[in-house]
Design a protein around this motif. Sequence first.
Motif, PDB file in Angstrom:
ATOM      1  N   TYR A 123       4.759  54.000  24.131  1.00  0.00           N
ATOM      2  CA  TYR A 123       4.531  52.634  24.625  1.00  0.00           C
ATOM      3  C   TYR A 123       3.964  51.749  23.518  1.00  0.00           C
ATOM      4  CZ  TYR A 123       3.182  48.874  27.771  1.00  0.00           C
ATOM      5  OH  TYR A 123       3.051  47.656  28.380  1.00  0.00           O
ATOM      6  N   GLN A 124       3.016  52.317  22.753  1.00  0.00           N
ATOM      7  CA  GLN A 124       2.447  51.548  21.635  1.00  0.00           C
ATOM      8  C   GLN A 124       3.516  51.243  20.583  1.00  0.00           C
ATOM      9  OE1 GLN A 124      -0.854  53.961  20.377  1.00  0.00           O
ATOM     10  NE2 GLN A 124      -2.260  53.067  21.891  1.00  0.00           N
ATOM     11  N   MET A 125       4.383  52.234  20.337  1.00  0.00           N
ATOM     12  CA  MET A 125       5.481  52.020  19.385  1.00  0.00           C
ATOM     13  C   MET A 125       6.418  50.929  19.902  1.00  0.00           C
ATOM     14  SD  MET A 125       6.951  52.831  16.539  1.00  0.00           S
ATOM     15  CE  MET A 125       6.408  54.425  16.031  1.00  0.00           C
ATOM     16  N   TYR A 126       6.701  50.967  21.208  1.00  0.00           N
ATOM     17  CA  TYR A 126       7.569  49.959  21.825  1.00  0.00           C
ATOM     18  C   TYR A 126       6.963  48.572  21.654  1.00  0.00           C
ATOM     19  CZ  TYR A 126      10.262  47.510  25.412  1.00  0.00           C
ATOM     20  OH  TYR A 126      11.059  46.608  26.083  1.00  0.00           O
ATOM     21  N   LEU A 127       5.669  48.438  21.951  1.00  0.00           N
ATOM     22  CA  LEU A 127       5.001  47.152  21.819  1.00  0.00           C
ATOM     23  C   LEU A 127       4.990  46.673  20.359  1.00  0.00           C
ATOM     24  CD1 LEU A 127       1.952  47.521  24.243  1.00  0.00           C
ATOM     25  CD2 LEU A 127       4.039  46.203  24.607  1.00  0.00           C
ATOM     26  N   LYS A 128       4.775  47.594  19.426  1.00  0.00           N
ATOM     27  CA  LYS A 128       4.746  47.244  18.016  1.00  0.00           C
ATOM     28  C   LYS A 128       6.119  46.745  17.548  1.00  0.00           C
ATOM     29  CE  LYS A 128       3.502  49.334  13.610  1.00  0.00           C
ATOM     30  NZ  LYS A 128       3.123  50.566  12.927  1.00  0.00           N
ATOM     31  N   LEU A 129       7.175  47.439  18.023  1.00  0.00           N
ATOM     32  CA  LEU A 129       8.529  47.030  17.644  1.00  0.00           C
ATOM     33  C   LEU A 129       8.920  45.707  18.303  1.00  0.00           C
ATOM     34  CD1 LEU A 129      10.445  50.431  17.694  1.00  0.00           C
ATOM     35  CD2 LEU A 129       9.811  49.070  15.700  1.00  0.00           C
ATOM     36  N   MET A 130       8.405  45.459  19.498  1.00  0.00           N
ATOM     37  CA  MET A 130       8.719  44.205  20.188  1.00  0.00           C
ATOM     38  C   MET A 130       8.091  43.016  19.461  1.00  0.00           C
ATOM     39  SD  MET A 130      10.606  44.415  22.905  1.00  0.00           S
ATOM     40  CE  MET A 130      10.214  43.030  23.933  1.00  0.00           C
ATOM     41  N   GLU A 131       6.918  43.225  18.887  1.00  0.00           N
ATOM     42  CA  GLU A 131       6.214  42.139  18.201  1.00  0.00           C
ATOM     43  C   GLU A 131       6.738  41.897  16.781  1.00  0.00           C
ATOM     44  OE1 GLU A 131       2.125  43.310  18.335  1.00  0.00           O
ATOM     45  OE2 GLU A 131       1.938  42.864  20.464  1.00  0.00           O
ATOM     46  N   LYS A 132       7.557  42.804  16.287  1.00  0.00           N
ATOM     47  CA  LYS A 132       8.046  42.702  14.907  1.00  0.00           C
ATOM     48  C   LYS A 132       8.965  41.468  14.755  1.00  0.00           C
ATOM     49  CE  LYS A 132       9.287  45.442  11.127  1.00  0.00           C
ATOM     50  NZ  LYS A 132       8.530  46.392  10.432  1.00  0.00           N
ATOM     51  N   GLN A 151      16.268  52.621  23.657  1.00  0.00           N
ATOM     52  CA  GLN A 151      16.013  54.055  23.850  1.00  0.00           C
ATOM     53  C   GLN A 151      14.564  54.288  24.298  1.00  0.00           C
ATOM     54  OE1 GLN A 151      18.166  56.572  23.766  1.00  0.00           O
ATOM     55  NE2 GLN A 151      16.577  58.083  24.185  1.00  0.00           N
ATOM     56  N   LEU A 152      13.615  53.645  23.657  1.00  0.00           N
ATOM     57  CA  LEU A 152      12.200  53.785  24.045  1.00  0.00           C
ATOM     58  C   LEU A 152      11.970  53.264  25.455  1.00  0.00           C
ATOM     59  CD1 LEU A 152      10.278  52.791  20.779  1.00  0.00           C
ATOM     60  CD2 LEU A 152      10.264  55.002  21.902  1.00  0.00           C
ATOM     61  N   ALA A 153      12.617  52.175  25.818  1.00  0.00           N
ATOM     62  CA  ALA A 153      12.472  51.616  27.161  1.00  0.00           C
ATOM     63  C   ALA A 153      12.981  52.598  28.208  1.00  0.00           C
ATOM     64  CB  ALA A 153      13.181  50.278  27.257  1.00  0.00           C
ATOM     65  N   ARG A 154      14.158  53.219  27.931  1.00  0.00           N
ATOM     66  CA  ARG A 154      14.720  54.218  28.878  1.00  0.00           C
ATOM     67  C   ARG A 154      13.788  55.416  29.024  1.00  0.00           C
ATOM     68  NH1 ARG A 154      19.441  55.034  25.935  1.00  0.00           N
ATOM     69  NH2 ARG A 154      20.010  52.911  25.534  1.00  0.00           N
ATOM     70  N   GLU A 155      13.255  55.905  27.908  1.00  0.00           N
ATOM     71  CA  GLU A 155      12.347  57.072  27.953  1.00  0.00           C
ATOM     72  C   GLU A 155      11.076  56.749  28.722  1.00  0.00           C
ATOM     73  OE1 GLU A 155      11.657  58.513  24.004  1.00  0.00           O
ATOM     74  OE2 GLU A 155      13.742  59.071  23.698  1.00  0.00           O
ATOM     75  N   LEU A 156      10.539  55.564  28.518  1.00  0.00           N
ATOM     76  CA  LEU A 156       9.316  55.176  29.241  1.00  0.00           C
ATOM     77  C   LEU A 156       9.556  55.033  30.728  1.00  0.00           C
ATOM     78  CD1 LEU A 156       7.800  52.626  26.704  1.00  0.00           C
ATOM     79  CD2 LEU A 156       6.851  54.833  27.351  1.00  0.00           C
TER      80      LEU A 156
END
Length: 159
Positions: A123-132, A151-156
């Motif tokens: 989730y933290q990785m997802y948020l970090k990539l979203m803010e990039k 892919q991260l969204a599907r896994e979460l």
Amino acid sequence: MWKDLKEQPKWCRVLEESSHNKRNKISESGAYTSSSNQEIEEKTERKEKRLERQKAAKQRKKGKGAPSTLGDKPSQNMVLFHEAITTKAATLLKAAEATLIGAEAKIKENAIAKREEARVEKYQMYLKLMEKDTSTFNEAKLKRHEDVLDQLARELVEE
């Protein structure tokens, strides 16, 4: 030598038998016993269980002699000892089972905690990539970035 040996069981029996005289033998009530009664009492006194002789024990072990009266039934101490050992073994078995159940529960808790940790990291990785900032990415890099986010969204969501 007599002082050392007089207390031994073998000599105590001899002393007891010789100290009783037919003339001065008195019954439990305090009266003199009759001569016919004395013989019966003497026979019952002398019917003590004696220890097995060495040769008789060897023959019994080889299967040649008569069975020992002492070896026919287990003694009360042995029965109690066997019960105590059985109880102790059962208690140790229950303690081991309880320890195993506790260890399994702890393993499950650790597995759940690790999964939750992994989910938090994703989730933290997802948020970090979203803010990039993706304004400087070319089309291929932008496509890969969006694929990773999907892919991260599907896994979460699946977890």
